[in-house]
Design an enzyme around this catalytic site. Structure first.
Site, PDB file in Angstrom:
ATOM      1  N   GLU A   1       0.997  -1.228  -0.022  1.00  0.00           N
ATOM      2  CA  GLU A   1      -0.002  -0.058  -0.040  1.00  0.00           C
ATOM      3  C   GLU A   1       0.804   1.248   0.176  1.00  0.00           C
ATOM      4  O   GLU A   1       1.961   1.269   0.465  1.00  0.00           O
ATOM      5  CB  GLU A   1      -0.901  -0.090   1.312  1.00  0.00           C
ATOM      6  CG  GLU A   1      -1.536   1.139   1.534  1.00  0.00           C
ATOM      7  CD  GLU A   1      -2.910   1.649   0.951  1.00  0.00           C
ATOM      8  OE1 GLU A   1      -2.419   1.437  -0.465  1.00  0.00           O
ATOM      9  OE2 GLU A   1      -3.903   1.690   1.348  1.00  0.00           O
ATOM     10  N   ASP A   2       0.279   2.399  -0.624  1.00  0.00           N
ATOM     11  CA  ASP A   2       1.219   3.678  -0.555  1.00  0.00           C
ATOM     12  C   ASP A   2       1.070   4.234   0.896  1.00  0.00           C
ATOM     13  O   ASP A   2       2.254   4.429   1.283  1.00  0.00           O
ATOM     14  CB  ASP A   2       0.804   4.345  -1.508  1.00  0.00           C
ATOM     15  CG  ASP A   2      -0.675   4.941  -1.661  1.00  0.00           C
ATOM     16  OD1 ASP A   2      -1.420   4.207  -0.692  1.00  0.00           O
ATOM     17  OD2 ASP A   2      -1.174   5.923  -2.377  1.00  0.00           O
ATOM     18  N   ILE A   3       0.060   4.493   1.560  1.00  0.00           N
ATOM     19  CA  ILE A   3       0.021   5.277   2.851  1.00  0.00           C
ATOM     20  C   ILE A   3      -1.085   4.763   3.488  1.00  0.00           C
ATOM     21  O   ILE A   3      -2.347   4.137   2.955  1.00  0.00           O
ATOM     22  CB  ILE A   3      -0.031   6.539   2.434  1.00  0.00           C
ATOM     23  CG1 ILE A   3      -0.168   7.373   3.787  1.00  0.00           C
ATOM     24  CG2 ILE A   3      -1.256   7.104   1.458  1.00  0.00           C
ATOM     25  CD1 ILE A   3       0.105   8.887   3.391  1.00  0.00           C
ATOM     26  N   VAL A   4      -0.831   4.486   4.814  1.00  0.00           N
ATOM     27  CA  VAL A   4      -2.053   4.116   5.745  1.00  0.00           C
ATOM     28  C   VAL A   4      -2.395   5.318   6.231  1.00  0.00           C
ATOM     29  O   VAL A   4      -1.678   5.954   6.879  1.00  0.00           O
ATOM     30  CB  VAL A   4      -1.796   3.032   6.766  1.00  0.00           C
ATOM     31  CG1 VAL A   4      -2.835   2.721   7.599  1.00  0.00           C
ATOM     32  CG2 VAL A   4      -1.006   1.762   6.035  1.00  0.00           C
ATOM     33  N   ASP A   5      -3.618   5.764   6.214  1.00  0.00           N
ATOM     34  CA  ASP A   5      -4.444   6.868   6.749  1.00  0.00           C
ATOM     35  C   ASP A   5      -5.225   6.639   7.837  1.00  0.00           C
ATOM     36  O   ASP A   5      -4.798   6.503   9.056  1.00  0.00           O
ATOM     37  CB  ASP A   5      -5.061   7.805   5.756  1.00  0.00           C
ATOM     38  CG  ASP A   5      -5.383   9.165   6.054  1.00  0.00           C
ATOM     39  OD1 ASP A   5      -5.358   9.544   7.160  1.00  0.00           O
ATOM     40  OD2 ASP A   5      -5.895   9.839   5.041  1.00  0.00           O
TER      41      ASP A   5
ATOM     42  N   THR B   1      -9.330   1.371   4.340  1.00  0.00           N
ATOM     43  CA  THR B   1      -9.322   0.736   3.177  1.00  0.00           C
ATOM     44  C   THR B   1      -8.591  -0.761   3.280  1.00  0.00           C
ATOM     45  O   THR B   1      -8.994  -1.777   2.814  1.00  0.00           O
ATOM     46  CB  THR B   1      -8.188   1.484   2.200  1.00  0.00           C
ATOM     47  OG1 THR B   1      -8.564   2.871   2.252  1.00  0.00           O
ATOM     48  CG2 THR B   1      -8.412   0.791   0.779  1.00  0.00           C
TER      49      THR B   1
ATOM     50  N   LYS C   1       0.777   7.231   8.838  1.00  0.00           N
ATOM     51  CA  LYS C   1       0.449   8.370   9.507  1.00  0.00           C
ATOM     52  C   LYS C   1       0.074   8.301  11.027  1.00  0.00           C
ATOM     53  O   LYS C   1       0.282   9.224  11.448  1.00  0.00           O
ATOM     54  CB  LYS C   1      -1.019   9.108   8.834  1.00  0.00           C
ATOM     55  CG  LYS C   1      -0.574   9.740   7.486  1.00  0.00           C
ATOM     56  CD  LYS C   1      -1.839  10.467   6.776  1.00  0.00           C
ATOM     57  CE  LYS C   1      -1.570  11.374   5.510  1.00  0.00           C
ATOM     58  NZ  LYS C   1      -2.498  12.083   4.917  1.00  0.00           N
TER      59      LYS C   1
ATOM     60  N   ASP D   1      -1.186  10.767  -5.071  1.00  0.00           N
ATOM     61  CA  ASP D   1      -1.778  11.638  -5.978  1.00  0.00           C
ATOM     62  C   ASP D   1      -2.787  12.561  -5.244  1.00  0.00           C
ATOM     63  O   ASP D   1      -3.106  12.248  -4.294  1.00  0.00           O
ATOM     64  CB  ASP D   1      -2.862  10.912  -7.132  1.00  0.00           C
ATOM     65  CG  ASP D   1      -4.009  10.288  -6.386  1.00  0.00           C
ATOM     66  OD1 ASP D   1      -3.795   9.540  -5.472  1.00  0.00           O
ATOM     67  OD2 ASP D   1      -5.051  10.844  -6.952  1.00  0.00           O
TER      68      ASP D   1
HETATM   69  P1  IMP Z   1      -7.229   5.338   4.622  1.00  0.00           P
HETATM   70  O1  IMP Z   1      -8.389   4.164   4.142  1.00  0.00           O
HETATM   71  O2  IMP Z   1      -7.838   6.380   5.145  1.00  0.00           O
HETATM   72  O3  IMP Z   1      -6.020   4.471   5.274  1.00  0.00           O
HETATM   73  O4  IMP Z   1      -6.664   5.682   3.227  1.00  0.00           O
HETATM   74  C1  IMP Z   1      -5.778   5.103   2.237  1.00  0.00           C
HETATM   75  C2  IMP Z   1      -5.661   5.450   0.857  1.00  0.00           C
HETATM   76  O5  IMP Z   1      -6.084   6.835   0.918  1.00  0.00           O
HETATM   77  C3  IMP Z   1      -4.396   5.512   0.380  1.00  0.00           C
HETATM   78  O6  IMP Z   1      -3.955   4.188  -0.226  1.00  0.00           O
HETATM   79  C4  IMP Z   1      -4.397   6.611  -0.618  1.00  0.00           C
HETATM   80  O7  IMP Z   1      -4.708   6.271  -1.766  1.00  0.00           O
HETATM   81  C5  IMP Z   1      -5.336   7.529  -0.131  1.00  0.00           C
HETATM   82  N1  IMP Z   1      -4.550   8.667   0.864  1.00  0.00           N
HETATM   83  C6  IMP Z   1      -4.537   8.839   2.204  1.00  0.00           C
HETATM   84  N2  IMP Z   1      -3.709   9.736   2.546  1.00  0.00           N
HETATM   85  C7  IMP Z   1      -3.195  10.437   1.544  1.00  0.00           C
HETATM   86  C8  IMP Z   1      -2.403  11.349   1.064  1.00  0.00           C
HETATM   87  O8  IMP Z   1      -1.633  11.967   2.195  1.00  0.00           O
HETATM   88  N3  IMP Z   1      -1.965  11.573  -0.064  1.00  0.00           N
HETATM   89  C9  IMP Z   1      -2.423  10.968  -0.839  1.00  0.00           C
HETATM   90  N4  IMP Z   1      -3.346  10.031  -1.116  1.00  0.00           N
HETATM   91  C10 IMP Z   1      -3.721   9.492   0.397  1.00  0.00           C
HETATM   92 MG    MG Z   2      -5.179   7.779  -3.935  1.00  0.00          MG
END
Ligand code: IMP
Ligand code: MG
Length: 173
Positions: A98-102, A106, A130, A158
């Site tokens: 995965e690129d980033i865990v926010d 997801t 994060k 992106d």
């Molecule tokens: P989550 O489900 O909130 O963890 O979101 C995960 C997805 O949101 C990542 O795979 C990214 O595609 C997108 N995302 C979350 N934070 C960022 C960010 O800072 N920059 C770009 N994409 C983000």
């Molecule tokens: Mg994205």
């Protein structure tokens, strides 16, 4: 014109060094068994392509497409699966990239889904984390960098489909 890059958070050199280390960690962590590296598109495409070249063992690559964000910078919390891997997961070590865990929503949803397909193991490798989610049901086994709580772009990440190609990671204006 859209938004502009504000500050470089991780340079090309820092990313290259860390990805090399992660490749070594992953190589050591999987001594035996079939390994399927499963990239979550589109955000992981650059990270995954660099990462697999530093994993010194046999492996397979496939992708998943899930959509959780629209054009905004705030997580909507909804996940849609648009492409499901062709490769069978049963009996294999699955490494979800995965690129980033926010918020981790997801990944939570995807891990539940993939776990039902009988993998030998199921782990997550995220380039960025994060660390804002209170409680993640599925811990991230391999993390590239701890990320600031800002919206980041570049190296695959992106904003409204822009900035994926920039070779470093930056925060947005
Ligand atoms: P989550 O489900 O909130 O963890 O979101 C995960 C997805 O949101 C990542 O795979 C990214 O595609 C997108 N995302 C979350 N934070 C960022 C960010 O800072 N920059 C770009 N994409 C983000
Ligand atoms: Mg994205």
């Amino acid at each position: 014109m859209g938004r502009a890059v504000k500050r470089i958070v991780f340079t090309e050199a820092q990313i290259a060094e860390r990805v090399r280390e992660l490749g070594a960690e992953i190589t050591a962590a999987y001594p035996e068994g079939e390994l399927l590296v499963l990239g979550l598109l589109k955000g992981s495409f650059i990270f995954l392509s660099d990462l697999v070249r530093h994993i010194r063992r046999s492996l397979q690559v496939d992708f998943l497409v899930a959509a959780s964000y629209g054009d905004g910078t705030v997580s909507s919390g909804t996940v849609r699966l648009l492409y499901d891997p062709e490769t069978k997961l049963e009996g294999k070590h699955i490494l979800l990239v995965e690129d980033i865990v926010d918020t981790g929503r997801t990944l939570g949803r995807l891990m539940d889904l993939l776990g039902q397909r009988g993998p030998k193991s199921l782990e997550i490798c995220a380039l960025l984390h994060k660390h804002i989610a209170e409680e993640l049901r599925h811990p991230t086994r391999f993390i590239g960098f701890d990320a600031p709580n800002e919206f980041l772009v570049g190296y695959g990440l992106d904003h409204a489909e822009n900035f994926r190609h920039i070779p470093y990671i930056a925060s947005l204006q």
